[in-house]
Design an enzyme around this catalytic site. Structure first.
Site, short mmCIF file in Angstrom:
data_model
loop_
_atom_site.label_atom_id
_atom_site.label_comp_id
_atom_site.label_asym_id
_atom_site.label_seq_id
_atom_site.Cartn_x
_atom_site.Cartn_y
_atom_site.Cartn_z
N GLU A 113 15.03 5.66 10.61
CA GLU A 113 15.94 5.13 11.63
C GLU A 113 17.41 5.29 11.25
OE1 GLU A 113 14.51 1.15 12.17
OE2 GLU A 113 13.07 1.74 13.71
N GLU A 151 -2.38 4.39 -4.03
CA GLU A 151 -1.48 3.32 -4.50
C GLU A 151 -1.67 3.03 -5.99
OE1 GLU A 151 -3.21 -1.04 -3.98
OE2 GLU A 151 -2.91 -0.08 -2.04
#
Length: 324
Positions: free
Chosen positions: A94, A125
């Protein structure tokens, strides 16, 4: 005597985390009316901003350190897994339309790569090596910042990213949602937002995810304010890449200058649609090229460019005026 199962050890570790705590008072939540469950969730979420408020001094110190490095050309890199990684990628994605950041200036890394944005990538992860590989591919340097994000504060991918970045001399921030986390301990700036156990046991996309989003909002937004990407509370570096943003650009220029539509259109035409430049043209009277030069000299800070114009000698002083 047999050694304890690694899963038993992992279970014990999870049980010690605030974000994984079981809440007996909610054990029959599935039997409640929908409205009551919604009220419970809303009340839980309301506690998150207060938890963030307790860590504002640490957040502000981290932001100042990030802004100092980005002003020298450094990058802001988020690294996380699962929900935490997705939030980092979201915040990074963004920044270009909102603040006109350059390619690669704000980066989101997620364990498992782009595929992990929409589906689970098993085992990613747990790999510190994947984090090291991703950071090495960026060519990390001392002016860069790496923000490791992990609700538990113990995710190997996030910790590995922070440890490797710190070894390379980059600034490091560890954002976690449990106290005394390995992630915060590994970073120069540890930020631990403890909002309490989740409504659904261990579902850290809830309060922990909200807390992480709030902190990432602050990190990117306030850093960009410090870098001169705003004028007051106006997004003067907005990139007008679609009709909505083009309309927003004109509204921003109007709010900043009070100029009529015709003058706004002329100023935007003279500055190739650059909002910040157009505002400088309208408020100072310089032409488009001069506005661009002033903003370059002021490091993109509109207020500094306006002050430079104010300091210029005027014709009535008997000296030449104008910006070269």
């Amino acid at each position: 005597m047999t050694s304890p199962s690694p899963y038993r050890q992992l279970r014990a570790e999870l049980e010690s985390l605030t974000t994984e705590a079981f809440r007996p008072e909610l054990s029959e939540i599935d039997r409640l009316p929908t409205l009551e469950i919604a009220r419970l969730m809303n009340a839980e979420d309301a506690a998150v901003p207060a938890a963030v408020a307790e860590r504002l001094p640490q957040i502000a110190a981290a932001i100042d350190a990030v802004a100092e490095r980005m002003a020298r050309g450094g990058r802001l890199v988020y690294a996380g897994a699962g929900t935490a990684g997705r939030l980092g990628v979201l915040d990074a994605s963004e920044c270009p339309p909102t603040f006109n950041t350059g390619p690669g200036q704000v980066v989101g890394l997620i364990a498992g790569g782009p595929e992990a944005m929409v589906t689970s990538v098993e085992g990613a992860e747990d790999s510190r090596e994947l984090a090291v590989e991703a950071l090495d591919a960026l060519g990390l340097g001392p002016d860069d910042t790496v923000v490791g994000i992990s609700a538990s504060g113990r995710t190997p991918y996030a910790i590995g990213a922070v440890e490797h970045a710190r070894a390379l001399g980059a600034l490091t921030i560890g954002l976690a949602c449990n106290a005394h986390s390995p992630l915060a301990a590994a970073a120069e700036h540890g930020i631990e937002i403890v909002a309490g156990p989740e409504l659904l046991t261990g579902s850290t996309r809830l309060k922990a995810g909200t807390a992480q989003k709030l902190v990432l909002n602050m990190l990117s937004t306030i850093t960009m304010i410090r870098l001169g990407k705003t004028y007051g509370n106006l997004m003067v570096d907005v990139r007008a890449s679609n009709d909505k943003l083009r309309a927003r650009s004109r509204r921003i220029v109007a709010l900043a200058t009070g100029a009529p539509d015709e003058e706004i259109e002329r100023a935007l035409t003279a500055t190739d649609g650059e909002v910040k430049d157009a505002i400088l043209v309208l408020l100072s009277g310089v032409d488009g090229p001069a506005a661009a030069r002033l903003l370059t000299r002021s490091g993109g800070h509109l207020r500094a460019a306006l002050a430079a114009v104010e300091a210029e000698p005027r014709p009535e002083d008997g000296r030449s005026a104008g910006v070269v």
